[in-house]
Design a protein around this motif. Structure first.
Motif, PDB file in Angstrom:
ATOM      1  N   GLY A  16     136.635 -39.632   2.999  1.00  0.00           N
ATOM      2  CA  GLY A  16     137.336 -39.146   4.169  1.00  0.00           C
ATOM      3  C   GLY A  16     138.120 -40.225   4.879  1.00  0.00           C
ATOM      4  O   GLY A  16     138.144 -41.375   4.471  1.00  0.00           O
ATOM      5  N   THR A  17     138.761 -39.830   5.949  1.00  0.00           N
ATOM      6  CA  THR A  17     139.561 -40.741   6.756  1.00  0.00           C
ATOM      7  C   THR A  17     138.972 -40.798   8.155  1.00  0.00           C
ATOM      8  O   THR A  17     138.591 -39.779   8.723  1.00  0.00           O
ATOM      9  CB  THR A  17     141.021 -40.263   6.825  1.00  0.00           C
ATOM     10  N   ILE A  18     138.906 -41.994   8.704  1.00  0.00           N
ATOM     11  CA  ILE A  18     138.411 -42.228  10.048  1.00  0.00           C
ATOM     12  C   ILE A  18     139.576 -42.775  10.872  1.00  0.00           C
ATOM     13  O   ILE A  18     140.250 -43.716  10.446  1.00  0.00           O
ATOM     14  CB  ILE A  18     137.256 -43.241  10.036  1.00  0.00           C
ATOM     15  N   VAL A  19     139.822 -42.180  12.022  1.00  0.00           N
ATOM     16  CA  VAL A  19     140.910 -42.615  12.901  1.00  0.00           C
ATOM     17  C   VAL A  19     140.328 -42.875  14.287  1.00  0.00           C
ATOM     18  O   VAL A  19     139.603 -42.045  14.825  1.00  0.00           O
ATOM     19  CB  VAL A  19     142.017 -41.538  13.013  1.00  0.00           C
ATOM     20  N   VAL A  20     140.652 -44.040  14.851  1.00  0.00           N
ATOM     21  CA  VAL A  20     140.220 -44.391  16.208  1.00  0.00           C
ATOM     22  C   VAL A  20     141.472 -44.672  17.034  1.00  0.00           C
ATOM     23  O   VAL A  20     142.314 -45.479  16.624  1.00  0.00           O
ATOM     24  CB  VAL A  20     139.297 -45.627  16.213  1.00  0.00           C
ATOM     25  N   ALA A  21     141.587 -43.997  18.168  1.00  0.00           N
ATOM     26  CA  ALA A  21     142.753 -44.180  19.035  1.00  0.00           C
ATOM     27  C   ALA A  21     142.386 -43.805  20.465  1.00  0.00           C
ATOM     28  O   ALA A  21     141.311 -43.265  20.720  1.00  0.00           O
ATOM     29  CB  ALA A  21     143.920 -43.331  18.548  1.00  0.00           C
ATOM     30  N   ARG A  22     143.323 -44.085  21.374  1.00  0.00           N
ATOM     31  CA  ARG A  22     143.107 -43.801  22.795  1.00  0.00           C
ATOM     32  C   ARG A  22     144.239 -42.903  23.302  1.00  0.00           C
ATOM     33  O   ARG A  22     145.195 -43.375  23.905  1.00  0.00           O
ATOM     34  CB  ARG A  22     143.068 -45.106  23.572  1.00  0.00           C
ATOM     35  N   GLN A  24     146.077 -39.527  25.358  1.00  0.00           N
ATOM     36  CA  GLN A  24     145.972 -38.696  26.561  1.00  0.00           C
ATOM     37  C   GLN A  24     145.631 -37.313  26.030  1.00  0.00           C
ATOM     38  O   GLN A  24     146.379 -36.765  25.238  1.00  0.00           O
ATOM     39  CB  GLN A  24     147.308 -38.657  27.304  1.00  0.00           C
ATOM     40  N   GLY A  25     144.526 -36.733  26.381  1.00  0.00           N
ATOM     41  CA  GLY A  25     144.102 -35.455  25.820  1.00  0.00           C
ATOM     42  C   GLY A  25     143.304 -35.673  24.550  1.00  0.00           C
ATOM     43  O   GLY A  25     142.656 -36.700  24.373  1.00  0.00           O
ATOM     44  N   LEU A  26     143.387 -34.699  23.648  1.00  0.00           N
ATOM     45  CA  LEU A  26     142.617 -34.773  22.398  1.00  0.00           C
ATOM     46  C   LEU A  26     143.400 -35.494  21.303  1.00  0.00           C
ATOM     47  O   LEU A  26     144.599 -35.273  21.135  1.00  0.00           O
ATOM     48  CB  LEU A  26     142.255 -33.373  21.917  1.00  0.00           C
ATOM     49  N   LEU A  27     142.703 -36.317  20.544  1.00  0.00           N
ATOM     50  CA  LEU A  27     143.322 -37.044  19.439  1.00  0.00           C
ATOM     51  C   LEU A  27     143.923 -36.092  18.413  1.00  0.00           C
ATOM     52  O   LEU A  27     144.997 -36.343  17.871  1.00  0.00           O
ATOM     53  CB  LEU A  27     142.292 -37.976  18.789  1.00  0.00           C
ATOM     54  N   VAL A  28     143.261 -34.981  18.155  1.00  0.00           N
ATOM     55  CA  VAL A  28     143.753 -34.033  17.143  1.00  0.00           C
ATOM     56  C   VAL A  28     145.103 -33.435  17.516  1.00  0.00           C
ATOM     57  O   VAL A  28     145.819 -32.937  16.647  1.00  0.00           O
ATOM     58  CB  VAL A  28     142.744 -32.895  16.872  1.00  0.00           C
ATOM     59  N   ASP A  29     145.499 -33.502  18.795  1.00  0.00           N
ATOM     60  CA  ASP A  29     146.761 -32.930  19.244  1.00  0.00           C
ATOM     61  C   ASP A  29     147.919 -33.924  19.240  1.00  0.00           C
ATOM     62  O   ASP A  29     149.044 -33.556  19.574  1.00  0.00           O
ATOM     63  CB  ASP A  29     146.609 -32.359  20.659  1.00  0.00           C
ATOM     64  N   GLN A  30     147.688 -35.164  18.851  1.00  0.00           N
ATOM     65  CA  GLN A  30     148.729 -36.188  18.890  1.00  0.00           C
ATOM     66  C   GLN A  30     149.685 -36.068  17.706  1.00  0.00           C
ATOM     67  O   GLN A  30     149.291 -35.648  16.611  1.00  0.00           O
ATOM     68  CB  GLN A  30     148.103 -37.587  18.893  1.00  0.00           C
ATOM     69  N   ASP A  31     150.939 -36.470  17.920  1.00  0.00           N
ATOM     70  CA  ASP A  31     151.921 -36.514  16.832  1.00  0.00           C
ATOM     71  C   ASP A  31     151.405 -37.429  15.729  1.00  0.00           C
ATOM     72  O   ASP A  31     150.846 -38.492  15.993  1.00  0.00           O
ATOM     73  CB  ASP A  31     153.261 -37.063  17.338  1.00  0.00           C
ATOM     74  N   GLY A  32     151.568 -37.010  14.500  1.00  0.00           N
ATOM     75  CA  GLY A  32     151.181 -37.812  13.349  1.00  0.00           C
ATOM     76  C   GLY A  32     149.788 -37.555  12.812  1.00  0.00           C
ATOM     77  O   GLY A  32     149.461 -37.997  11.713  1.00  0.00           O
ATOM     78  N   MET A  33     148.944 -36.849  13.549  1.00  0.00           N
ATOM     79  CA  MET A  33     147.566 -36.653  13.092  1.00  0.00           C
ATOM     80  C   MET A  33     147.481 -35.824  11.816  1.00  0.00           C
ATOM     81  O   MET A  33     146.564 -36.009  11.024  1.00  0.00           O
ATOM     82  CB  MET A  33     146.723 -36.011  14.194  1.00  0.00           C
ATOM     83  N   THR A  75     150.646 -42.194  21.403  1.00  0.00           N
ATOM     84  CA  THR A  75     149.636 -42.551  22.395  1.00  0.00           C
ATOM     85  C   THR A  75     150.013 -43.754  23.249  1.00  0.00           C
ATOM     86  O   THR A  75     149.547 -43.883  24.378  1.00  0.00           O
ATOM     87  CB  THR A  75     148.285 -42.864  21.726  1.00  0.00           C
ATOM     88  N   GLY A  76     150.801 -44.669  22.684  1.00  0.00           N
ATOM     89  CA  GLY A  76     151.114 -45.907  23.384  1.00  0.00           C
ATOM     90  C   GLY A  76     149.977 -46.909  23.374  1.00  0.00           C
ATOM     91  O   GLY A  76     150.007 -47.918  24.076  1.00  0.00           O
ATOM     92  N   HIS A  77     148.946 -46.650  22.561  1.00  0.00           N
ATOM     93  CA  HIS A  77     147.782 -47.531  22.461  1.00  0.00           C
ATOM     94  C   HIS A  77     147.509 -47.867  20.998  1.00  0.00           C
ATOM     95  O   HIS A  77     147.967 -47.171  20.095  1.00  0.00           O
ATOM     96  CB  HIS A  77     146.540 -46.845  23.054  1.00  0.00           C
ATOM     97  N   PRO A  78     146.725 -48.923  20.739  1.00  0.00           N
ATOM     98  CA  PRO A  78     146.393 -49.287  19.359  1.00  0.00           C
ATOM     99  C   PRO A  78     145.704 -48.155  18.600  1.00  0.00           C
ATOM    100  O   PRO A  78     145.050 -47.298  19.192  1.00  0.00           O
ATOM    101  CB  PRO A  78     145.434 -50.472  19.526  1.00  0.00           C
ATOM    102  N   VAL A  79     145.860 -48.198  17.283  1.00  0.00           N
ATOM    103  CA  VAL A  79     145.260 -47.206  16.381  1.00  0.00           C
ATOM    104  C   VAL A  79     144.617 -47.957  15.221  1.00  0.00           C
ATOM    105  O   VAL A  79     145.175 -48.936  14.718  1.00  0.00           O
ATOM    106  CB  VAL A  79     146.328 -46.230  15.825  1.00  0.00           C
TER     107      VAL A  79
END
Length: 120
Positions: A16-22, A24-33, A75-79
């Protein structure tokens, strides 16, 4: 003398794939997910706005550069992202605003990536 054959152990690893990010809102709703895999299995809150998402599916990508770039732009934050192949190897990528790092590959030195250990 009686010889008993040793049974081969079935190895079950993690895929699987593990993604860590910060986000606004839910990570699953971000562009690129969607680039990380189509089946989102677990979303965990890590505190201070950070989230961890695990995905799985037949099309999980070994190339994480595009999705990491899209999520960091969103997000504007590290991934941080890692694609783990049967627990034998992992391809990792990090990104910060404006820069997507190169892919890093870690592997189990006892065998080929994604394969059966040399001793089996």
């Amino acid at each position: 003398m009686i010889t008993v054959a040793r049974p081969k152990l079935l190895r079950v690893g993690y895929w699987g794939t593990i993604v860590v990010a910060r986000p606004q809102g839910l990570l699953v709703d971000q562009d690129g997910m969607s680039g990380f895999g189509y089946q989102h299995r677990w979303l965990r809150d890590l505190g201070d706005g950070w989230q961890l998402l695990e995905t799985s599916g037949w099309n999980d990508p070994p190339d994480l550069l595009g999705p990491c770039g899209a999520v960091v732009a969103s997000t504007g934050h590290p991934v941080f992202a890692a694609y783990v192949s049967d627990g034998d190897c992992a391809v990792m990528c990090t990104a910060v605003p404006g820069v997507v790092g190169s892919l890093t590959h870690l592997w189990d030195t006892s065998g080929p990536c994604g394969g059966v250990p040399a001793s089996a």
